[in-house]
Design a protein around this motif. Structure first.
Motif, PDB file in Angstrom:
ATOM      1  N   MET A   1       0.848  -1.029   0.075  1.00 20.87           N
ATOM      2  CA  MET A   1      -0.079  -0.049  -0.121  1.00 20.87           C
ATOM      3  C   MET A   1       0.806   1.344  -0.191  1.00 20.87           C
ATOM      4  SD  MET A   1      -3.075   0.950   2.581  1.00 20.87           S
ATOM      5  CE  MET A   1      -3.703   2.484   2.926  1.00 20.87           C
ATOM      6  N   ALA A   2       0.590   2.277  -0.856  1.00 23.06           N
ATOM      7  CA  ALA A   2       1.161   3.478  -0.814  1.00 23.06           C
ATOM      8  C   ALA A   2       1.182   4.131   0.462  1.00 23.06           C
ATOM      9  CB  ALA A   2       0.742   4.317  -1.981  1.00 23.06           C
ATOM     10  N   GLU A   3       2.094   5.128   0.939  1.00 19.93           N
ATOM     11  CA  GLU A   3       2.130   5.996   1.968  1.00 19.93           C
ATOM     12  C   GLU A   3       1.312   6.927   1.762  1.00 19.93           C
ATOM     13  OE1 GLU A   3       3.260   6.610   5.823  1.00 19.93           O
ATOM     14  OE2 GLU A   3       3.876   5.213   4.754  1.00 19.93           O
ATOM     15  N   ARG A   4       0.231   7.275   2.673  1.00 14.32           N
ATOM     16  CA  ARG A   4      -0.504   8.408   2.433  1.00 14.32           C
ATOM     17  C   ARG A   4      -0.184   9.365   3.582  1.00 14.32           C
ATOM     18  NH1 ARG A   4      -6.632   8.674   0.667  1.00 14.32           N
ATOM     19  NH2 ARG A   4      -7.379  10.283   2.033  1.00 14.32           N
ATOM     20  N   TYR A   5      -0.233  10.690   3.279  1.00 13.46           N
ATOM     21  CA  TYR A   5       0.242  11.955   4.270  1.00 13.46           C
ATOM     22  C   TYR A   5      -0.792  12.864   4.068  1.00 13.46           C
ATOM     23  CZ  TYR A   5       3.118  14.380   7.300  1.00 13.46           C
ATOM     24  OH  TYR A   5       3.590  15.030   8.513  1.00 13.46           O
ATOM     25  N   GLU A   6      -1.772  12.980   5.116  1.00 13.31           N
ATOM     26  CA  GLU A   6      -2.683  14.031   5.360  1.00 13.31           C
ATOM     27  C   GLU A   6      -2.392  15.173   5.905  1.00 13.31           C
ATOM     28  OE1 GLU A   6      -6.273  11.961   6.446  1.00 13.31           O
ATOM     29  OE2 GLU A   6      -6.170  10.502   5.231  1.00 13.31           O
ATOM     30  N   ILE A   7      -2.578  16.751   5.250  1.00 13.15           N
ATOM     31  CA  ILE A   7      -2.362  17.806   5.929  1.00 13.15           C
ATOM     32  C   ILE A   7      -3.659  18.522   5.962  1.00 13.15           C
ATOM     33  CG2 ILE A   7      -1.065  19.799   5.665  1.00 13.15           C
ATOM     34  CD1 ILE A   7       1.494  17.949   4.361  1.00 13.15           C
ATOM     35  N   ARG A   8      -3.600  19.348   7.107  1.00 13.01           N
ATOM     36  CA  ARG A   8      -4.935  20.147   6.862  1.00 13.01           C
ATOM     37  C   ARG A   8      -4.500  21.556   7.263  1.00 13.01           C
ATOM     38  NH1 ARG A   8      -8.794  17.894  10.947  1.00 13.01           N
ATOM     39  NH2 ARG A   8      -9.707  16.710   8.947  1.00 13.01           N
ATOM     40  N   PHE A   9      -4.770  22.635   6.457  1.00 18.56           N
ATOM     41  CA  PHE A   9      -4.694  24.107   6.653  1.00 18.56           C
ATOM     42  C   PHE A   9      -5.862  24.359   7.142  1.00 18.56           C
ATOM     43  CE2 PHE A   9      -1.520  22.922   3.369  1.00 18.56           C
ATOM     44  CZ  PHE A   9      -0.467  23.524   3.762  1.00 18.56           C
ATOM     45  N   SER A  10      -5.842  25.208   8.413  1.00 19.22           N
ATOM     46  CA  SER A  10      -7.181  25.909   8.800  1.00 19.22           C
ATOM     47  C   SER A  10      -6.969  27.418   9.315  1.00 19.22           C
ATOM     48  CB  SER A  10      -7.973  24.943   9.714  1.00 19.22           C
ATOM     49  OG  SER A  10      -7.022  25.145  11.008  1.00 19.22           O
ATOM     50  N   GLY A  11      -8.033  28.155   9.379  1.00 18.17           N
ATOM     51  CA  GLY A  11      -7.914  29.580   9.526  1.00 18.17           C
ATOM     52  C   GLY A  11      -9.043  30.083   9.243  1.00 18.17           C
ATOM     53  N   ALA A  12      -9.017  31.407   9.219  1.00 17.15           N
ATOM     54  CA  ALA A  12     -10.339  32.138   8.685  1.00 17.15           C
ATOM     55  C   ALA A  12     -10.334  32.603   7.267  1.00 17.15           C
ATOM     56  CB  ALA A  12     -10.387  33.686   9.460  1.00 17.15           C
ATOM     57  N   GLY A  13     -11.444  32.700   6.805  1.00 19.27           N
ATOM     58  CA  GLY A  13     -11.503  32.674   5.229  1.00 19.27           C
ATOM     59  C   GLY A  13     -11.084  34.235   4.883  1.00 19.27           C
ATOM     60  N   GLY A  14     -10.314  34.082   4.034  1.00 17.36           N
ATOM     61  CA  GLY A  14      -9.569  35.177   3.557  1.00 17.36           C
ATOM     62  C   GLY A  14      -8.135  35.279   3.685  1.00 17.36           C
ATOM     63  N   GLN A  15      -7.740  34.181   4.428  1.00 14.72           N
ATOM     64  CA  GLN A  15      -6.288  33.993   4.831  1.00 14.72           C
ATOM     65  C   GLN A  15      -5.392  33.490   3.774  1.00 14.72           C
ATOM     66  OE1 GLN A  15      -6.524  32.285   9.039  1.00 14.72           O
ATOM     67  NE2 GLN A  15      -5.555  34.327   9.611  1.00 14.72           N
ATOM     68  N   GLY A  16      -6.054  32.882   3.026  1.00 12.05           N
ATOM     69  CA  GLY A  16      -5.230  32.405   1.690  1.00 12.05           C
ATOM     70  C   GLY A  16      -4.700  30.863   1.818  1.00 12.05           C
ATOM     71  N   LEU A  17      -5.551  30.180   2.987  1.00  8.41           N
ATOM     72  CA  LEU A  17      -5.282  29.002   3.172  1.00  8.41           C
ATOM     73  C   LEU A  17      -5.408  27.910   2.163  1.00  8.41           C
ATOM     74  CD1 LEU A  17      -5.508  29.080   7.287  1.00  8.41           C
ATOM     75  CD2 LEU A  17      -3.321  29.321   5.703  1.00  8.41           C
ATOM     76  N   ILE A  18      -6.644  28.287   1.365  1.00  4.87           N
ATOM     77  CA  ILE A  18      -7.110  27.277   0.264  1.00  4.87           C
ATOM     78  C   ILE A  18      -5.865  27.276  -0.743  1.00  4.87           C
ATOM     79  CG2 ILE A  18      -8.762  26.822  -1.462  1.00  4.87           C
ATOM     80  CD1 ILE A  18     -10.671  27.514   0.704  1.00  4.87           C
ATOM     81  N   THR A  19      -5.345  28.563  -1.119  1.00  3.13           N
ATOM     82  CA  THR A  19      -4.303  28.794  -1.835  1.00  3.13           C
ATOM     83  C   THR A  19      -3.068  28.156  -1.570  1.00  3.13           C
ATOM     84  OG1 THR A  19      -5.309  30.849  -2.746  1.00  3.13           O
ATOM     85  CG2 THR A  19      -2.973  30.432  -3.280  1.00  3.13           C
ATOM     86  N   ALA A  20      -2.690  28.110  -0.084  1.00  2.58           N
ATOM     87  CA  ALA A  20      -1.630  27.401   0.594  1.00  2.58           C
ATOM     88  C   ALA A  20      -1.747  25.807   0.093  1.00  2.58           C
ATOM     89  CB  ALA A  20      -1.528  27.649   1.835  1.00  2.58           C
ATOM     90  N   GLY A  21      -3.055  25.377   0.411  1.00  3.55           N
ATOM     91  CA  GLY A  21      -3.260  23.929  -0.024  1.00  3.55           C
ATOM     92  C   GLY A  21      -3.100  23.558  -1.399  1.00  3.55           C
ATOM     93  N   ILE A  22      -3.463  24.341  -2.203  1.00  6.20           N
ATOM     94  CA  ILE A  22      -3.521  24.232  -3.675  1.00  6.20           C
ATOM     95  C   ILE A  22      -1.690  24.280  -4.137  1.00  6.20           C
ATOM     96  CG2 ILE A  22      -3.668  25.007  -6.032  1.00  6.20           C
ATOM     97  CD1 ILE A  22      -6.730  26.154  -4.783  1.00  6.20           C
ATOM     98  N   ILE A  23      -1.325  25.143  -3.494  1.00  7.50           N
ATOM     99  CA  ILE A  23       0.196  25.306  -3.920  1.00  7.50           C
ATOM    100  C   ILE A  23       1.000  23.876  -3.430  1.00  7.50           C
ATOM    101  CG2 ILE A  23       2.566  26.495  -3.522  1.00  7.50           C
ATOM    102  CD1 ILE A  23       0.660  29.052  -3.501  1.00  7.50           C
ATOM    103  N   LEU A  24       0.594  23.340  -2.125  1.00  6.69           N
ATOM    104  CA  LEU A  24       1.232  22.408  -1.569  1.00  6.69           C
ATOM    105  C   LEU A  24       1.080  21.184  -2.541  1.00  6.69           C
ATOM    106  CD1 LEU A  24       2.941  20.741   0.196  1.00  6.69           C
ATOM    107  CD2 LEU A  24       0.817  20.504   1.607  1.00  6.69           C
ATOM    108  N   ALA A  25      -0.215  20.927  -2.959  1.00  6.72           N
ATOM    109  CA  ALA A  25      -0.626  19.831  -3.887  1.00  6.72           C
ATOM    110  C   ALA A  25       0.201  20.047  -5.287  1.00  6.72           C
ATOM    111  CB  ALA A  25      -2.093  19.643  -4.254  1.00  6.72           C
ATOM    112  N   GLU A  26       0.452  21.129  -5.667  1.00  2.69           N
ATOM    113  CA  GLU A  26       1.144  21.220  -6.975  1.00  2.69           C
ATOM    114  C   GLU A  26       2.601  20.870  -6.776  1.00  2.69           C
ATOM    115  OE1 GLU A  26      -0.061  25.422  -8.132  1.00  2.69           O
ATOM    116  OE2 GLU A  26      -1.511  24.908  -9.090  1.00  2.69           O
ATOM    117  N   ALA A  27       3.105  21.435  -5.589  1.00  2.00           N
ATOM    118  CA  ALA A  27       4.429  20.985  -5.225  1.00  2.00           C
ATOM    119  C   ALA A  27       4.667  19.730  -5.252  1.00  2.00           C
ATOM    120  CB  ALA A  27       5.078  21.644  -3.968  1.00  2.00           C
ATOM    121  N   ALA A  28       3.700  18.746  -4.690  1.00  2.00           N
ATOM    122  CA  ALA A  28       3.959  17.352  -4.616  1.00  2.00           C
ATOM    123  C   ALA A  28       3.659  16.681  -5.987  1.00  2.00           C
ATOM    124  CB  ALA A  28       2.918  16.826  -3.469  1.00  2.00           C
ATOM    125  N   SER A  29       2.685  17.056  -6.922  1.00  2.00           N
ATOM    126  CA  SER A  29       2.158  16.601  -7.876  1.00  2.00           C
ATOM    127  C   SER A  29       3.008  16.748  -9.315  1.00  2.00           C
ATOM    128  CB  SER A  29       0.834  16.454  -8.168  1.00  2.00           C
ATOM    129  OG  SER A  29       0.479  17.999  -8.288  1.00  2.00           O
TER     130      SER A  29
END
Length: 182
Positions: A1-29
């Protein structure tokens, strides 16, 4: 089975954490060729309400796109911490903005506290890059992608005029966590 790593960014809307998640996914993929998926959730308030972005990274196919047992979680606000710092696996990691999350939840995980927003405001002079500070911090904390891969993904997303600003933010976040863990 492949190693699965789960990361959660949380904060207030407008802090750009969704963008941070997208960038991390792009760095990985895109940069490292791993499998990655990103999902997001936020309340009806566009700004200010609790929001989260989850990134799952694996060496193989990802069979379920939502986080189930979180390896590492970032909480930028107390509300986000109270709402989303659950489900961290035993021995997992919780990264907190030390100025905005005074109450640390109980759990069998390592807590690292860094002044993310203050770093963006005082050391860079722009609160808007707090998400990039946070991204650098999470990559330093988890090692889920190489430091260079994260930076490459950040720089591919920002306009030329803001590359130096974002590179400084990313590196400061990375360095703050390394210092906090030393």
């Amino acid at each position: 089975m492949a190693e699965r790593y789960e990361i959660r960014f949380s904060g207030a809307g407008g802090q750009g954490l969704i963008t941070a998640g997208i960038i991390l996914a792009e760095a990985a993929s895109i940069v490292e060729g791993k499998s990655a998926v990103q999902s997001q959730s936020y309340g009806p308030e566009a700004r200010g309400g609790a929001s989260k972005s989850e990134v799952i990274i694996s060496d193989g196919p990802i069979d379920y796109p939502k986080a189930t047992i979180v390896d590492a979680c970032l909480a930028m606000t107390q509300v986000a911490c109270d709402k989303y710092a659950n489900g961290i696996k035993p021995g997992g990691l919780l990264l907190l903005d030390e100025d905005f999350v005074p109450n640390v939840p109980e759990g069998d995980f390592k807590v690292v506290r860094v002044p993310i927003m203050r770093t963006a405001q005082e050391e860079i002079g722009r609160a808007i890059v707090a998400n990039v500070v946070a991204l650098g911090a999470m990559i330093a904390l988890t090692g889920v992608v190489a430091k260079e891969s994260g930076l490459k993904a950040v720089l591919s997303r920002v306009p030329e005029a803001f590359k130096d600003l974002n590179e400084k933010a990313y590196n400061l976040g990375f360095e703050k966590v390394k210092a906090a863990m030393a």
